[in-house]
Scaffold this active site. Structure first.
Site, PDB file in Angstrom:
ATOM      1  N   ASP A  12       0.870  -1.161   0.000  1.00 45.41           N
ATOM      2  CA  ASP A  12       0.000   0.000   0.000  1.00 45.41           C
ATOM      3  C   ASP A  12       0.921   1.229   0.000  1.00 45.41           C
ATOM      4  O   ASP A  12       2.134   1.096   0.239  1.00 45.41           O
ATOM      5  CB  ASP A  12      -0.855  -0.070   1.284  1.00 45.41           C
ATOM      6  CG  ASP A  12      -1.545   1.235   1.595  1.00 45.41           C
ATOM      7  OD1 ASP A  12      -2.203   1.775   0.687  1.00 45.41           O
ATOM      8  OD2 ASP A  12      -1.405   1.723   2.740  1.00 45.41           O
ATOM      9  N   ASP A  14      -0.085   5.025   1.331  1.00 44.51           N
ATOM     10  CA  ASP A  14      -0.259   5.899   2.499  1.00 44.51           C
ATOM     11  C   ASP A  14      -0.106   5.138   3.820  1.00 44.51           C
ATOM     12  O   ASP A  14      -0.798   4.153   4.065  1.00 44.51           O
ATOM     13  CB  ASP A  14      -1.649   6.560   2.477  1.00 44.51           C
ATOM     14  CG  ASP A  14      -1.844   7.489   1.275  1.00 44.51           C
ATOM     15  OD1 ASP A  14      -0.857   7.781   0.569  1.00 44.51           O
ATOM     16  OD2 ASP A  14      -2.996   7.919   1.052  1.00 44.51           O
ATOM     17  N   ASP A 139      -1.484  -0.819   6.013  1.00 44.92           N
ATOM     18  CA  ASP A 139      -1.750  -0.377   7.385  1.00 44.92           C
ATOM     19  C   ASP A 139      -3.229  -0.404   7.760  1.00 44.92           C
ATOM     20  O   ASP A 139      -3.572  -0.102   8.901  1.00 44.92           O
ATOM     21  CB  ASP A 139      -1.232   1.058   7.592  1.00 44.92           C
ATOM     22  CG  ASP A 139      -2.022   2.056   6.754  1.00 44.92           C
ATOM     23  OD1 ASP A 139      -2.030   1.908   5.520  1.00 44.92           O
ATOM     24  OD2 ASP A 139      -2.660   2.959   7.337  1.00 44.92           O
TER      25      ASP A 139
HETATM   26 MG   LIG Z   1      -2.591   2.995   3.845  1.00 43.85          MG
END
Ligand SMILES: [Mg+2]
Length: 188
Positions: A12, A14, A139
């Site tokens: 991913d 961000d 995350d």
């Molecule tokens: Mg993320």
């Protein structure tokens, strides 16, 4: 013994590779101060950088010929693309002077909103790599839904670092044990 690796590792963006929301924390256009390594600036000179262990992790995967993918559901795909294009990383871990665009480390880029199941279906279609050979760092817990396809998901807490990376690899190896062929005939 060499360490077994999956055929593809996806990240991913961000709060996994960099510590910001590309669609709300920064504003385009982006630029870079000369050939500064691992830093791009936005319109207001807000910096965008990969977390510090990320460059060496990308090098490690590249050296091992593991395919690298980015899977992001950002609503600012153009800005994300621009950041990856402008970010420069050391061209090797050897400490010489060459640089390489961050984007050139990635074999697959799937950057658009929506369920990441779509992102992984696309990666599978394009590469032919089985889901069981994919490890994904992200995350956000909701993206664990890609495990329904057979991808191994590793939750990232404070950005990808060596420890998280090793944890993900260990989980993937545990789920996909190496097939051991017993050499029955060799006993004498
Ligand atoms: Mg993320």
């Amino acid at each position: 013994m060499t360490t077994r690796l999956p055929k593809l590792v996806a990240f991913d963006l961000d709060y996994t590779l960099w510590g910001l929301w590309i669609d709300s924390d920064i504003q385009g256009p982006l630029h870079r101060d000369k050939n500064t390594i691992n830093q791009v600036l936005d319109k207001h000179n807000e910096p965008i950088s990969f977390y510090k262990h990320v460059p060496q992790i990308l090098h490690r995967l590249r050296t091992a010929e593991v395919a690298i993918a980015a899977a992001s559901r950002t609503s600012a795909p153009k800005l994300a693309h621009s950041a990856l294009t402008l970010l420069l990383l050391p061209a090797s871990n050897a400490g010489d002077n060459g640089t390489m665009k961050a984007i050139d480390f990635f074999d697959q880029l799937e950057i658009y909103p929506g369920s990441k199941i779509t992102h992984f279906r696309k990666i599978h279609q394009k590469t032919g790599i089985p889901y069981s050979e994919m490890l994904f760092f992200d995350d956000e817990h909701r993206n664990k839904e890609v495990e329904g396809l057979g991808v191994t998901f590793c939750l990232v807490r404070d950005g990808v670092d060596d420890r998280t990376f090793e944890k993900g690899l260990a989980e993937w190896r545990k789920r996909h044990p190496e097939e051991v062929t017993e050499d029955i005939g060799s006993a004498s």
